[in-house]
Structures are given as C-alpha cells and as structure tokens.
Motif scaffolding. Structure first.
Motif, PDB file in Angstrom:
ATOM      1  N   ARG A 102     -40.556  45.906  43.177  1.00 33.34           N
ATOM      2  CA  ARG A 102     -40.432  47.213  43.818  1.00 33.34           C
ATOM      3  C   ARG A 102     -39.313  47.109  44.848  1.00 33.34           C
ATOM      4  O   ARG A 102     -39.257  46.138  45.595  1.00 33.34           O
ATOM      5  CB  ARG A 102     -41.759  47.543  44.492  1.00 33.34           C
ATOM      6  N   PRO A 103     -38.447  48.119  44.892  1.00 32.84           N
ATOM      7  CA  PRO A 103     -37.421  48.082  45.941  1.00 32.84           C
ATOM      8  C   PRO A 103     -38.066  48.089  47.326  1.00 32.84           C
ATOM      9  O   PRO A 103     -39.036  48.819  47.562  1.00 32.84           O
ATOM     10  CB  PRO A 103     -36.628  49.369  45.705  1.00 32.84           C
ATOM     11  N   ILE A 162     -37.751  46.336  39.507  1.00 31.10           N
ATOM     12  CA  ILE A 162     -38.526  47.396  38.856  1.00 31.10           C
ATOM     13  C   ILE A 162     -38.356  48.663  39.702  1.00 31.10           C
ATOM     14  O   ILE A 162     -38.928  48.781  40.780  1.00 31.10           O
ATOM     15  CB  ILE A 162     -40.019  47.004  38.754  1.00 31.10           C
ATOM     16  N   LEU A 163     -37.593  49.598  39.192  1.00 33.36           N
ATOM     17  CA  LEU A 163     -37.335  50.831  39.931  1.00 33.36           C
ATOM     18  C   LEU A 163     -38.324  51.932  39.563  1.00 33.36           C
ATOM     19  O   LEU A 163     -38.472  52.896  40.295  1.00 33.36           O
ATOM     20  CB  LEU A 163     -35.910  51.324  39.650  1.00 33.36           C
ATOM     21  N   ARG A 164     -38.957  51.786  38.441  1.00 32.45           N
ATOM     22  CA  ARG A 164     -39.908  52.791  38.025  1.00 32.45           C
ATOM     23  C   ARG A 164     -40.934  52.127  37.114  1.00 32.45           C
ATOM     24  O   ARG A 164     -40.587  51.265  36.300  1.00 32.45           O
ATOM     25  CB  ARG A 164     -39.207  53.910  37.249  1.00 32.45           C
ATOM     26  N   THR A 165     -42.196  52.520  37.281  1.00 31.35           N
ATOM     27  CA  THR A 165     -43.250  51.975  36.419  1.00 31.35           C
ATOM     28  C   THR A 165     -43.724  53.051  35.457  1.00 31.35           C
ATOM     29  O   THR A 165     -43.342  54.220  35.579  1.00 31.35           O
ATOM     30  CB  THR A 165     -44.452  51.485  37.265  1.00 31.35           C
ATOM     31  N   ASP A 171     -45.075  56.299  36.938  1.00 33.11           N
ATOM     32  CA  ASP A 171     -44.252  57.267  37.662  1.00 33.11           C
ATOM     33  C   ASP A 171     -43.909  58.437  36.737  1.00 33.11           C
ATOM     34  O   ASP A 171     -43.698  58.270  35.541  1.00 33.11           O
ATOM     35  CB  ASP A 171     -42.974  56.604  38.170  1.00 33.11           C
ATOM     36  N   LEU A 172     -43.862  59.625  37.351  1.00 34.61           N
ATOM     37  CA  LEU A 172     -43.575  60.828  36.581  1.00 34.61           C
ATOM     38  C   LEU A 172     -42.168  60.768  36.005  1.00 34.61           C
ATOM     39  O   LEU A 172     -41.284  60.123  36.559  1.00 34.61           O
ATOM     40  CB  LEU A 172     -43.710  62.057  37.484  1.00 34.61           C
ATOM     41  N   GLN A 176     -41.666  62.796  46.319  1.00 38.41           N
ATOM     42  CA  GLN A 176     -40.879  62.648  45.097  1.00 38.41           C
ATOM     43  C   GLN A 176     -40.528  61.178  44.833  1.00 38.41           C
ATOM     44  O   GLN A 176     -40.554  60.732  43.681  1.00 38.41           O
ATOM     45  CB  GLN A 176     -39.596  63.483  45.186  1.00 38.41           C
ATOM     46  N   SER A 179     -43.536  59.544  43.408  1.00 39.99           N
ATOM     47  CA  SER A 179     -43.900  59.977  42.055  1.00 39.99           C
ATOM     48  C   SER A 179     -42.844  59.607  41.017  1.00 39.99           C
ATOM     49  O   SER A 179     -43.162  59.403  39.859  1.00 39.99           O
ATOM     50  CB  SER A 179     -44.124  61.491  42.041  1.00 39.99           C
ATOM     51  N   ARG A 180     -41.624  59.540  41.430  1.00 37.87           N
ATOM     52  CA  ARG A 180     -40.569  59.303  40.444  1.00 37.87           C
ATOM     53  C   ARG A 180     -40.155  57.832  40.339  1.00 37.87           C
ATOM     54  O   ARG A 180     -39.611  57.420  39.314  1.00 37.87           O
ATOM     55  CB  ARG A 180     -39.317  60.092  40.824  1.00 37.87           C
ATOM     56  N   THR A 181     -40.353  57.099  41.427  1.00 37.53           N
ATOM     57  CA  THR A 181     -39.857  55.717  41.447  1.00 37.53           C
ATOM     58  C   THR A 181     -40.987  54.769  41.844  1.00 37.53           C
ATOM     59  O   THR A 181     -42.086  55.205  42.194  1.00 37.53           O
ATOM     60  CB  THR A 181     -38.708  55.543  42.459  1.00 37.53           C
ATOM     61  N   SER A 182     -40.664  53.504  41.807  1.00 38.87           N
ATOM     62  CA  SER A 182     -41.662  52.513  42.224  1.00 38.87           C
ATOM     63  C   SER A 182     -41.633  52.278  43.735  1.00 38.87           C
ATOM     64  O   SER A 182     -42.415  51.473  44.241  1.00 38.87           O
ATOM     65  CB  SER A 182     -41.415  51.195  41.498  1.00 38.87           C
ATOM     66  N   VAL A 183     -40.765  52.974  44.432  1.00 39.66           N
ATOM     67  CA  VAL A 183     -40.670  52.791  45.889  1.00 39.66           C
ATOM     68  C   VAL A 183     -41.939  53.329  46.539  1.00 39.66           C
ATOM     69  O   VAL A 183     -42.485  54.353  46.121  1.00 39.66           O
ATOM     70  CB  VAL A 183     -39.430  53.535  46.430  1.00 39.66           C
TER      71      VAL A 183
END
Lengths: 749, 189
Positions: free
Chosen positions: A323-324, A348-351, A354-355, B7, B10-14
């Motif tokens: 995760r950032p 990993i920027l998105r899992t 995530d929408l 956002q 919901s959109r990223t893993s942050v």
C-alpha cells in the motif's frame, strides 16, 4: 697430455703500432720505387725493384727481429653437458610402446652407458635436468619429471655459461615440447644459439608423433566478475591422434555440472564458450572438464580449474509494498537516490476490493507479476524488501517456499511492518516465517498504536545494522535522539538465532520481554531482518523538522541493506591469501585480521580455521589461531594436496560470530599439458644449426663428436730468431750498393 | 477534502486519514504529513522569515506543497501571493509548466492535463528539484471541483496524492520486463 705449438712472433721491443708502421713504410717505399721505374725497360726496372725489395726486407728483419715461438701447452679435457628434460610433458605416454617419454629417455641413456664411459676418456660429463631452469643432477637422473614449463634455449645458454671455454658439446634429451623462444622462432633461435654456443648440440628426441589426446589448450576468463551478471568462459579444446568426432565439455562449479556442450575434435583447436552468472559474492571455483576418451594418453590435461572473485557492482533490490504510504515513499526515495542500488519496485495501488469506475485502460495499473518476480527473477536479486505486504491476495503462497530457499542460498530479506504485515498479511506459519528472526503471531492485527521512542537493546549497539555513529557510545546516543515512531506491530520472541536489536520501551511480548521492534537473523547463507513498524520514515522527516539532517534514517537503512547482502566491509573477520592458486607441495600462507565492534584491531581473539575440500572429500586439519596485538593471526598451512578448497575463518567477537571465506586451489601449472605434443622439428633445427646430430631415443650415440676445450695452459715457451741481425744488415747494405751501381750504369741519377 | 479521502479509500489501496489536518507552519505537526495543501481565494502576506525557513526545510527534506488557486484566476491576488511565496521559498527555482508526459499524469489514472472548477490555465506548474516536485501550482480551483465530485478533478487529485506517496514509481514500473532483460540478470541453473 701436453702438445707443442709454433707461432711466428716479432721480438723487437717496439710496440704493435711501430711494427705496423714499419711494414706500411716498407710497402710504401716499394710502391714508389716501382712507380719511379715505369719509363725503364722491363729488365732493368725489375732488377732495380728486386734490389730495393731485398734491401727493404733485410731492414725490416733487422728492425723487427722475427722469431718462431715454440710453446709446450696442455689442454684440460672438454666438458660434455647432458641436459635431460624434466618437464611434466615428459610423463606423456604417446607411443605404441606404452612408455612415457621420460622412460624412453632413461632407457636410452642406460643403453648408452658404454658410450658414455668412452666419452669420459677425453671429456668430463656434467649432468643436468631442466624445465624452467637448469639444475645439476646425477648421472641418468632418476625421479619423476614435474617441471611447469620447458625452456630449451635458456637451458642451453645456462649450460654454456657453466661450461665456458671447456664446453665441447651438449647432449640434449627432450621431447622438444618447448614453451620458450625456440618454439616461437625455431630456425632463427637455433641459428642464434649456434653462434652463441659454438659447440655442437646433439638432440636425443624421446617423443613420438602418434599422441592420442584431447586437452584444454587454453582457458580464457576474467578473474573478476560481478554477481548475477553474465560473464563468459572460453575453453580451447584440441585433439591429436583422433579423426572426426566430438568431445563433451562440461563446466562445473564446486563440483556440480552447470553446463555441458559438445565440440568437434580438431588438432588446431575449437573454442567452446560458457556463459555463467554467479549468484553470490565471494570466490567462485569453476572447472572446465573434457570428458576422457578411453585411449587418451593424458587425463591430467582434461580438467582446468580457476577461481573467480565475484564482487557486487550494484545491489539489485526488489521493493514490494502492499500500500502506498509515507514509509514506502521515504524508503523508495532512499533506494532510488542511491547510485549503488538497482531498484525494481512493485506497489499495490489498488486491490480487488477497490471500486472501479473506469475502463482499466484509463488506469496506469498492470497486474502484479508474481510469477515473473518470484519464480523467474527472484534469483537475480540481492535484496528483497516486503513492506506492509500481505501475500494471500496475490496468490503468492506457492512462491513462499522459493523465497525461503532463496534466503537460505544467500538472499537478504527485509520485512517491514504496517497494518497489512505479519499476521494480518497471512505470514504466520509460512515458509517465509520460518526464516524470519521473530515468531509471527497471528493471524490477526496485533498492532499497538501511539508514539514511542525505539530503544536499543542492551549489548546490541555493536551490531552493524544499528550502527549510526563511529563508536558504540555515539551510536547509543544517536538512537536516544531519534524521533518518536508511531505505532508498532507486536511480534513474537526470537527464533533459531534471531537477535533483537531494538525494542519497544513500554510494550512487552508474550515472553515478558520488551516487545521487539527490530530483529535480525542469519539463515543458511542468507540474512533476514524484521522491522515492526511502518513509521521509520519519521527518523528522516521529523528529524529534519526538528532541525536535524535526517541522515539517521538513511544510515540505518543503508547499514541494514549492506548487512543483509553480506557486504564484506561489515565483517569483523577478514581472511586474505597471497593468491588463489598454489603449486603442489607449496605451503599456503594465510592472514586473518580481526576487528572489534568499533572496527579497531582486536587482539587475543581465538580464530578457527576450516579448510574444506570442495569435492566434499573432507576437511583438512588446520591449527587454531589467536590474533596478536595488531589483531592479526598468520598461519602457514602445509600444502593440502591437489584440489580446490574453501577456507573459512571464524571468530566470536563480543558474542557475535563473524567470518570470512576464500577459495584456493592446488594444482600444477597447466602450461606443460596445454601443449603436450612432442616437437622433433625444434630439435632437428637445433642440431642442424649447431653441427650436432638428431637422434631418436634408442639410436646409437656412438658417432657423436664433441670438441676439445678451447682453454690452454702453457708449460714452457722459447723464441727462435729466424735470421741473425748482422748478416741481414750487411745484406741490406750490399743490396743498396748494388742498386746504386746499377742506377749509375743505366745513367740514372 | 473529505471527499477526496473517501474517493482515495474507495478507488485506491491508500488508507488516508478521514479528513485533512489543518496546520500552521509553526505547528510541530507540520512534518507529520509530507503533503501540504495551500488553498485560498485572496492574496496573503508572506510568512515571517523563520516560517519561510521552516517551510523551505519541509520541502527540501521530502515534502510536497500543493497550491490550489481558489480564485482560478491567473494573475489574481491569490496567484500573485502564491508565486511570491514560491519565489521567497525557493528563489533559485522558478515554476515551470508540467508537460503532458510527466509521471504526475500517470501515477494512477492516465490523464492528459489539468482539471478544476474552471480551466483558467492550460497546464499545471511545478517547482522541481532532482527529479522530484517540491511545489505544485494548480491554477484551476481543484478543491471546489472535488467538492462537486468532478471526475476529472478527482482523478487529478488522486494522481497528486499517489505521486506524493510513490514519487516516480510509474516511471520505472512499465520498464520492469525491459530492465530485467536489459540487465541480463540471470542466475545459474
């Protein structure tokens, strides 16, 4: 036996210059005389010239007093130098008779004993062996030839220098497999030697032309290579005595075959190349091996070993982050700014949770290449950093045994905490957890929030990973000044040699000890590190905000990375060898330098030395050592015999084990067996140029001739004057008078 | 900014904080978050020299300052003040327009230019040092557009946050296979 010698000499006390001047003056006089009578008739002119010549000759005799010198002289006996080739190529069995060249030489010399006895009547015999240098030897030298090279021209010149004017000739017994000047320029060098020696060189050739052998004639490689970087090894394979066919050539490392290739058999040589990529730093022992053929003359030249020093050009690091985060961001910045690090990163920027509001084509994301990273390329990394990373969502479970094995083979693994790490990340009980320094509790989140100041565990200040300053005292002070961390992962106690270096000041683990924050472990050839927080970035940024330079963070991570990859500069024991190849029988001198926790020379430290054969055939006994006042321990190990060996020096310094490893090999010089073919052409050229004879082993030596010594000793001497002075003077005056009278009669003035 | 937090989550893993924290330059917490947003709709005075030095330290040691012009008016009072601030903070580095191929435009979404309540200026500007953005100037009132859930603006804001967190990660990510092949990193079988 003395001899009489006669010489013409001038006994007048004038010097050589006066003698020459007198003769020149006399000749000039006669020439002028002939010139002055050119207008006379022939008979009168000839009579005048004859009288003048007679007068001049008589005057010269009176003036120079010529005499015959009679000397009784004695010449010492001439010397015969017998030079027997004792190089390793003489061991080659190259004929149908099954005998080695050396055995043929010995047989020929034994058979020639009667003739040798006859030579002794007029000559003294000096016996020598030679390879790289001339060595005095007994008659028909026994023993096994083992010389590392053959330098025939050098041996002949050395024999000439020893024999001096007494040298009457040389008997050269050799296979002609020269590696010096003679092989390079046979005719020219033979002519030069003939002029220099001025004695006949008789050549007794012990070789045969029907050698059947396949051998490694040349090996080309770098002595230095970079870890995980391809370098090339080239071997030139030659064959003699075989027709068409192929040789199977193998490349070994530490006795394990890495690659196998076939190469056509060729007398002029064929090159086979191997590309290798050493997977760890340090010494790597490689060997190129030609598989023996059933009827080969020489098996010793089928194998050539060498040691390559493998160093690291840059650290190849894989940074994987779940995760950032700011922790990831500061570590990335450090890794990217370090010119010694080649960084491959995957965050990993998105899992999957995530929408997704957009077409994937509008995102810059790509799938996590787990197979490529952990199956194909893992071995190419020196260092892997798993930061706040959970493995399960990415199907990494099947790669975890490979990561464990990679660590045990020498990889450096750092696992950094966060809300996705350790138990939450599914690491509990995995093969990777087996190699980490701390037990991984879980599953579940066991993090404690809140700020805390990480505390060095007592006694840990000497460890390279936590060394923030030059001395241990300054290091401890530096840790006390570090900014507070924020949040920690609660981890279990150390396992199997794990060492806790930094601990939580207030939290306690299940064992009642302060909760570990930073721990390290050595596993097999690799090393691991666990950092139980995701706020180490504060050591940089918060320190800068407080007026510091933020360098402690950089220092910590650089030290950690260099420790993880086993940077030799961080080892407190250093082992050095003068070189990596030793001749058979040669003692191996080794030096061990021991340093304390502050990297100063450490005296009185016990050092154990292990010398293990790389073929697994056991361990060579080595003495126990102790460092002296300069922190050094020196040992001279008796030759461990042929083979390759891994030498490891170990010492425990303030409870911490440090070691250094080198590789050495003991093998004869390969030069002799690189070019084992016997050369009759060289010996023929030499014999022809010097007036000697070329003989095959077994031919009679009866007709060989040797010169006598050029040195003489005069036992007596006397001079006999050729003509007495007074008659000559009268004769000269008479001739002059007659010349005067003749000129008067001819009406000349 | 809470809209952006939602956002991002919901959109990223942050995992962002639920809401932005308002800090003064003198606050000890300034260095607790390396991304700072300065937004306004009118001109302001330069902070004292000590505050400037502290903010300069924040930027040079790793922080990023996003200046969002709530006026969306180039040459307006806020814009002039912001540029004066940047000049005072980093006198040797002038803001320059960000090119469309900058990593900022691909740090998460593949976008091709600025966004905001209006398009008062065709490009974002930034002060860059050693390949890292120190100050990012958004001239188009990004904050208001985020509150209005403008998709382009949300994507730009997500990219700014991802850039702050990952820097030039997307510059090398696409090169992984290439780098691996080019380096000939292979090990012995």
């Amino acid at each position: 036996m003395s001899e009489r010698e006669l010489d013409l000499v001038f006994t007048a006390p004038w010097g050589r210059a006066a003698v020459i001047a007198s003769i020149a003056l006399a000749l000039a006089t006669l020439v002028l005389s002939a010139w002055s009578g050119r207008r006379l008739k022939v008979a009168p002119a000839a009579a005048l010239l004859a009288l003048r010549t007679l007068a001049t000759l008589c005057a010269l005799i009176v003036l120079l007093k010529p005499a015959v010198r009679v000397r009784q002289v004695r010449r010492p006996p001439g010397r015969i130098a017998v030079l027997v080739d004792a190089s390793q190529s003489m061991t080659v069995r190259d004929g149908e008779d099954g005998r080695s060249r050396w055995q043929r030489a010995q047989a020929a010399l034994l058979a020639a004993r009667p003739q040798i006895a006859r030579w002794r009547r007029d000559h003294a015999l000096d016996w020598f062996t030679f390879s790289s240098a001339l060595e005095p030897a007994g008659e028909i030298p026994p023993g096994a030839p083992a010389g590392a090279t053959t330098l025939i021209a050098d041996a002949l010149e050395a024999a000439s220098a020893r024999g001096g004017d007494d040298l009457g000739g040389v008997l050269l017994v050799s296979d002609g497999a020269d590696h010096g000047r003679l092989a390079a320029r046979p005719q020219k060098e033979a002519a030069r030697l003939a002029a220099r020696l001025a004695v006949p060189v008789h050549a007794l050739w012990t070789g045969k032309r029907e050698l059947r052998d396949v051998w490694i004639a040349a090996l080309r490689h770098d002595d230095l290579a970079f870890v995980r970087t391809v370098f090339t090894i080239e071997a030139e394979v030659r064959a003699a005595g075989y027709g068409a066919g192929e040789a199977v050539v193998e490349l070994e490392r530490d006795g394990k075959v890495l690659s196998r290739k076939s190469v056509p058999l060729s007398p002029s040589g064929k090159t086979v190349s191997f590309e290798v990529s050493p997977d760890r730093v340090g010494d790597a022992y490689y060997a190129v091996v030609v598989r023996p053929r059933p009827d080969e003359a020489i098996l010793e030249n089928n194998r050539r070993g060498f040691v390559v020093r493998v160093v690291r050009d840059r650290i190849r690091a894989l940074h994987v982050c779940g995760r950032p985060s700011w922790d990831e961001r500061f570590l990335r910045r450090l890794l990217k700014r370090d010119p010694n690090i080649d960084l491959i990163s995957f965050y990993i920027l998105r899992t999957v949770g995530d929408l997704q509001f957009v077409n994937p084509g509008e995102l810059s994301l790509i799938p996590f290449p787990t197979d490529e990273l952990f199956e194909q390329e893992l071995g190419g990394f020196d260092l892997v950093i798993l930061q706040n990373f959970a493995h399960a969502p990415y199907g990494l479970a099947r790669h975890l045994p490979r990561i464990r094995d990679w660590v045990e083979r020498g990889g450096g693994l750092a696992v950094v905490g966060g809300e996705l790490a350790f138990g939450v990340g599914g690491w509990t009980g995995t093969p990777v957890a087996d190699v980490l320094p701390l037990q991984i509790p879980g599953p579940g989140d066991r993090r404690v929030p809140g700020e805390f100041r990480a505390r060095l565990r007592e006694g840990a200040e000497g460890h390279p990973v936590v060394r923030l300053a030059a001395s241990t005292a300054a290091t401890r002070r530096a840790w006390e000044r570090l900014p507070m961390l924020d949040g920690a992962n609660l981890l279990g106690p150390p396992i199997d040699g794990g060492t806790v270096l930094v601990e939580h000041p207030t939290e306690r683990g299940d064992d009642g000890q302060p909760a570990p924050v930073l721990a390290v472990r050595e596993v097999g050839a690799g090393r691991t590190l666990v950092l139980g927080t995701d706020s180490a970035w504060r050591w940089s940024f918060l320190d800068a905000g407080a007026g510091g330079d933020g360098r402690a963070y950089d220092t910590f991570w650089r030290a950690a990375m260099h420790w993880l990859i086993r940077d030799p500069d961080l080892e407190q024991v250093g082992l050095s060898l003068p070189r990596d190849t030793f001749a058979p029988g040669e003692a191996v001198v080794m030096r061990v330098l021991v340093r304390d926790r502050d990297f100063r020379p450490a005296p009185n430290v016990d050092v154990t030395l292990e010398v293990a054969r790389l073929d697994g055939a056991g361990v060579v006994p080595a003495p126990a050592l102790r460092s002296d006042s300069a922190g050094e321990a020196r040992v001279e190990l008796p030759s461990p015999g042929p083979g390759a060996f891994r030498v490891t020096a170990r010492a425990s310094i303030a409870g911490r084990l440090s070691q250094d490893t080198r590789t050495l090999m003991v093998e004869p010089s390969a030069l002799e067996l690189e070019r084992p073919q016997a050369r009759d052409d060289l010996l023929r050229a030499l014999a022809g140029a010097t007036g000697g004879r070329f003989l095959h082993a077994g031919e009679s030596l009866a007709d060989l001739s040797f010169r006598r010594s050029r040195r003489v000793r005069v036992e007596s001497q006397r001079d006999i004057e050729i003509l007495d002075g007074l008659p000559m003077l009268l004769l000269a005056l008479g001739a002059l008078g007659a010349e005067w009278a003749l000129r008067r009669r001819l009406g000349l003035s | 900014m809470s809209a952006l937090s939602v956002q991002l989550r919901s959109r990223t893993s942050v995992e962002p904080a639920a809401d932005a924290v308002i800090v003064r330059i003198t606050d000890p917490g300034l260095f607790h978050v390396p991304l700072l947003v300065l937004s306004g709709t009118r001109g302001f005075n330069l902070p004292p020299a000590a505050d400037l030095a502290r903010l300069r330290r924040f930027l040079t040691y790793g922080g990023l300052l996003l200046i969002d012009d709530g006026e969306a008016r180039p040459g307006g009072a806020f814009d002039r003040s912001a540029r004066a601030l940047v000049q005072a903070l980093l006198p040797a580095l002038a803001p320059t327009a960000i090119k469309s191929n900058h990593v900022l435009y691909k740090s998460f979404y593949l976008i091709d230019g600025p966004a905001g309540r209006s398009l008062a200026a065709p490009a974002l500007e930034a002060v860059e040092q050693d390949g890292r953005l120190l100050v990012l100037l958004s001239p188009n009132d990004l904050g208001s557009a985020l509150a209005g859930a403008d998709e382009r603006s949300l994507r730009l804001a997500v990219n700014v946050v991802l850039y702050a967190l990952c820097l030039d990660y997307k510059e090398d990510q696409v090169h992984v296979p290439f780098i691996l092949r080019r380096r000939r990193w292979r090990t012995e079988p």
